[in-house]
Design a protein around this motif. Structure first.
Motif, PDB file in Angstrom:
ATOM      1  N   LEU A 615      65.753  -6.812   8.491  1.00  0.00           N
ATOM      2  CA  LEU A 615      66.714  -7.562   9.301  1.00  0.00           C
ATOM      3  C   LEU A 615      67.152  -8.766   8.465  1.00  0.00           C
ATOM      4  N   LYS A 647      71.218  -6.729  13.363  1.00  0.00           N
ATOM      5  CA  LYS A 647      71.733  -5.660  12.521  1.00  0.00           C
ATOM      6  C   LYS A 647      70.689  -5.324  11.460  1.00  0.00           C
ATOM      7  N   TRP A 648      70.018  -4.176  11.660  1.00  0.00           N
ATOM      8  CA  TRP A 648      68.933  -3.764  10.780  1.00  0.00           C
ATOM      9  C   TRP A 648      69.468  -2.845   9.687  1.00  0.00           C
ATOM     10  N   THR A 649      68.866  -2.951   8.503  1.00  0.00           N
ATOM     11  CA  THR A 649      69.152  -2.030   7.407  1.00  0.00           C
ATOM     12  C   THR A 649      67.976  -1.062   7.285  1.00  0.00           C
ATOM     13  N   THR A 665      70.705   4.227   2.360  1.00  0.00           N
ATOM     14  CA  THR A 665      70.589   3.192   3.393  1.00  0.00           C
ATOM     15  C   THR A 665      71.664   3.351   4.460  1.00  0.00           C
ATOM     16  N   LYS A 666      71.388   2.738   5.576  1.00  0.00           N
ATOM     17  CA  LYS A 666      72.337   2.747   6.698  1.00  0.00           C
ATOM     18  C   LYS A 666      72.063   1.513   7.548  1.00  0.00           C
ATOM     19  N   ASN A 667      73.119   0.853   8.013  1.00  0.00           N
ATOM     20  CA  ASN A 667      72.982  -0.305   8.893  1.00  0.00           C
ATOM     21  C   ASN A 667      73.082   0.134  10.347  1.00  0.00           C
ATOM     22  N   LYS A 669      72.717  -1.442  14.437  1.00  0.00           N
ATOM     23  CA  LYS A 669      72.597  -2.616  15.295  1.00  0.00           C
ATOM     24  C   LYS A 669      71.689  -2.304  16.481  1.00  0.00           C
TER      25      LYS A 669
END
Length: 671
Positions: A615, A647-649, A665-667, A669
């Protein structure tokens, strides 16, 4: 009819497998208390350091000194370690002074009022968010090996209660002669042993189940001492004391009661056993009611006696059904009147179950949306469906019961008509095969009788002694032959009686039809009991909706996360797709599943998969997860903690060989 016993065993094995699958799907147990609020709130950023952290739950919970831990950005505890009740369902723990700025993690593990462990975590920040290295436990409370063993012990305790109470009730109310039938006795005694053993196991595992979850802590006497001071511990100890009284009841039932022949004495003893047995059975049922669902929530004063009645009705129906099944398969005979009496008892039990179940459903579910939209409601619908199937099969059994009297009379008449002939045949064969043996000394006597006169005259005194000895030997030999013949005839008569009893059982069409339908009832009953056990360890629909409403009010995402991430490591077989599921996809505990698919969309294995969550806005993470491999192309991890909203990665590292790997990776929320 020779295939009945194998079918019976195969069906029992199948039912045990289904039961095991249901129990395996039940672990870890869902929490029955939910965090509905906190101060500071989840993900909040405050200007000044608070003096304490407060947590509000949907119901009362039990706390120890380490139930709430507050960790600073470096992962060190900053709370005083003494959580206290602040009134109602709100609890708090004081913090040390001089706290630095940054992100703090609050981890809690408590026991809900209905005896189930609850755990979770969230974050708040002082001044501004920061990176945190706080380590959270991977295993949720009530999970792991101890959680699975605890769930099995819970199921066995219910099964033992049903067999012991239902079997004894069947004997007293329906079939007094069954007190002298060994297979029926085994049903009641095995139920008592199962319930006693399961209760002892629950008492020993309780401390570890609500605490560390370590197998080694099962025999920790200090934890056992703490358990004895709690409401669930007191309930388990009370159950053991009542089981001691139940042992005395069983001893009288299969001892003095079975031997009574005077009708008046037996009637008086039946009345005494009925009163005493009802008190003990109600007390045993109360040990569940006082420590689980019925003891908390709305209308607890009404819910607990209703729960006791519900459990007694279950035992009378399913326990009596099991005893009837054993009697139909293993007992020499059972009167049609006993089956008809049980039919009436079963009808009354089903009526009681319907009334008490309707009240409990309203109390635990609360709304139509919770009935279809929560796991508790869905399991409840499954249970209702199984009960409906069981009632339908019972209706078929009732039809067979009506035919039982006629077919039983015909079978007994046929048996009596052939009984004399069979026994006469056995006796005739026994006489033919047991001719008297030659008596030692006869040959000598004959020789003496045919000898000359001088010899006879010269040995008169010897003849006298020889005659006496010969008579003694003849008498002893005759006695031995008679004893041997009597023993052989007794064995033949016993074998004839067993064969006759089996012929009566197997030739009675009413009995065969009845035991097939009762066997089907028992099969559904085993599955029903497993579903009921899972239901008692599932968060009630009313509580789950309250928790969802609190989550929505806090602005958190309540739906699961599903990601699709293509990857290419550049090596051989290095292309594919990662499917990542996170459920329920909100702060607190989550279940994570990772699937690896090849270019052909089929799952395949690779050497390693790692996941990390970060985060950036609050400088939390990376929180690393290494999910265990459970099947081809499938990795899974339980208890993955997401401590804050934002918004977490999510990064997934895929390694397809010793040197080929890539991170995608992907973001996402959350909140």
């Amino acid at each position: 009819m020779k295939t009945i016993a194998p079918r019976f065993r195969h069906l029992l094995l199948l039912l045990l497998a289904v039961t095991g699958a249901l129990l395996a799907g039940a672990a870890p147990a869902s929490a029955h208390a939910a965090l509905t609020g906190s101060d500071p709130k989840q993900g909040a950023v405050v200007d000044q350091a608070p003096t304490r952290v407060t947590l509000t739950f949907s119901e009362n919970v039990a706390m120890s000194d380490d139930s709430v831990r507050v960790l600073d950005p470096a992962g060190k505890r900053v709370d005083t370690g003494k959580a206290a009740s602040l009134g109602g369902t709100t609890y708090g723990v004081k913090l040390h002074s001089g706290l630095p700025d940054g992100t703090f993690t609050v981890a809690y593990q408590v026991v809900s009022a209905d005896s189930h462990p609850v755990s979770g975590a969230f974050t708040f920040s002082i001044g501004a968010p920061s990176k945190t290295s706080a380590a959270l436990p991977d295993q949720a409370a009530g999970g792991g090996a101890v959680g699975a063993l605890y769930g099995i012990a819970r199921y066995l305790s219910y099964a033992g209660f049903v067999l012991a109470i239902g079997g004894a009730a069947f004997i007293l109310a329906c079939w007094p002669r069954g007190a002298g039938i060994r297979p029926v006795q085994r049903v009641v005694v095995s139920g008592w042993i199962t319930l006693t053993g399961a209760t002892l196991a629950l008492l020993l595992m309780r401390g570890s189940y609500t605490g560390s979850g370590a197998v080694g802590d099962i025999f920790d006497l200090s934890l056992l001492g703490q358990v004895l001071q709690t409401k669930p511990g007191a309930a388990l100890v009370s159950r053991l004391l009542l089981l001691a009284a139940a042992a005395l009841f069983i001893a009288v039932l299969f001892g003095a009661y079975e031997k009574r022949t005077d009708p008046k004495e037996k009637k008086d003893l039946t009345f005494g056993l009925a009163i005493g047995g009802t008190v003990v059975a109600a007390g045993l049922a109360a040990t569940w009611a006082m420590a689980e669902h019925a003891s908390t929530g709305i209308q607890a004063g009404i819910a607990m006696p209703v729960d006791v009645l519900h459990l007694l009705a279950v035992a009378a129906w399913l326990g009596g059904l099991t005893t009837l099944l054993v009697a139909l398969y293993r007992a020499p005979s059972i009167e049609a009147s006993a089956v008809r009496r049980f039919s009436r008892v079963a009808f009354a039990s089903v009526a009681a179950l319907a009334a008490t179940g309707l009240y409990q459903s309203w109390r635990q579910v609360g709304s139509w949306s919770a009935l279809t939209g929560t796991r508790y409601g869905q399991l409840l619908l499954v249970k209702v469906g199984l009960v409906a199937v069981l009632v339908g099969i019972a209706w078929v059994s009732r039809k067979w019961t009506g035919r039982l009297s006629e077919s039983l009379s015909e079978s007994l008449s046929d048996s009596l008509a052939t009984e004399g002939a069979d026994e006469a045949e056995v006796l005739e064969k026994g006489s033919a095969t047991e001719e008297p043996a030659a008596v030692p000394g006869d040959e000598a006597g004959t020789a003496s009788a045919t000898g000359d006169g001088d010899s006879a005259g010269g040995s008169a005194s010897v003849e006298g002694d020889s005659s006496t000895a010969s008579a003694s030997v003849t008498s002893a030999t005759t006695t031995a032959v008679d004893d041997k013949r009597s023993a052989q005839l007794a064995r033949q008569r016993a074998a004839l009686a067993v064969a006759r009893e089996k012929r009566v059982r197997d030739s009675d069409p009413g009995r065969s039809g009845l035991r097939r339908s009762v066997l089907a009832e028992a099969g559904v009953a085993v599955v029903l009991l497993a579903v009921t056990t899972v239901l008692t360890s599932t968060e009630p629909g009313r509580t789950e909706e309250q928790a969802a409403a609190a989550t929505a009010a806090a602005g958190q995402q309540s739906g699961p996360i599903s990601l699709k991430l293509p990857f290419d490591t550049g090596g051989q077989n290095g292309k594919g797709t990662v499917l990542l599921d996170v459920d329920p996809g909100r702060t607190g505990r989550n279940d994570m599943h990772v699937y690896i698919l090849g270019p052909d969309k089929k799952p395949f294995d690779i050497p390693e998969v790692k996941v990390s969550l970060t985060l950036p806005a609050q400088k939390i993470g990376p929180l690393r997860v290494e999910p265990p491999h459970i099947a081809t192309g499938h990795w899974s991890a339980s208890g993955v903690q997401i401590p804050g909203v934002g918004k977490w990665t999510i990064a997934v590292t895929v390694r397809t060989s010793d040197i080929d790997q890539v991170t995608v990776t992907k973001n996402v929320k959350i909140g």
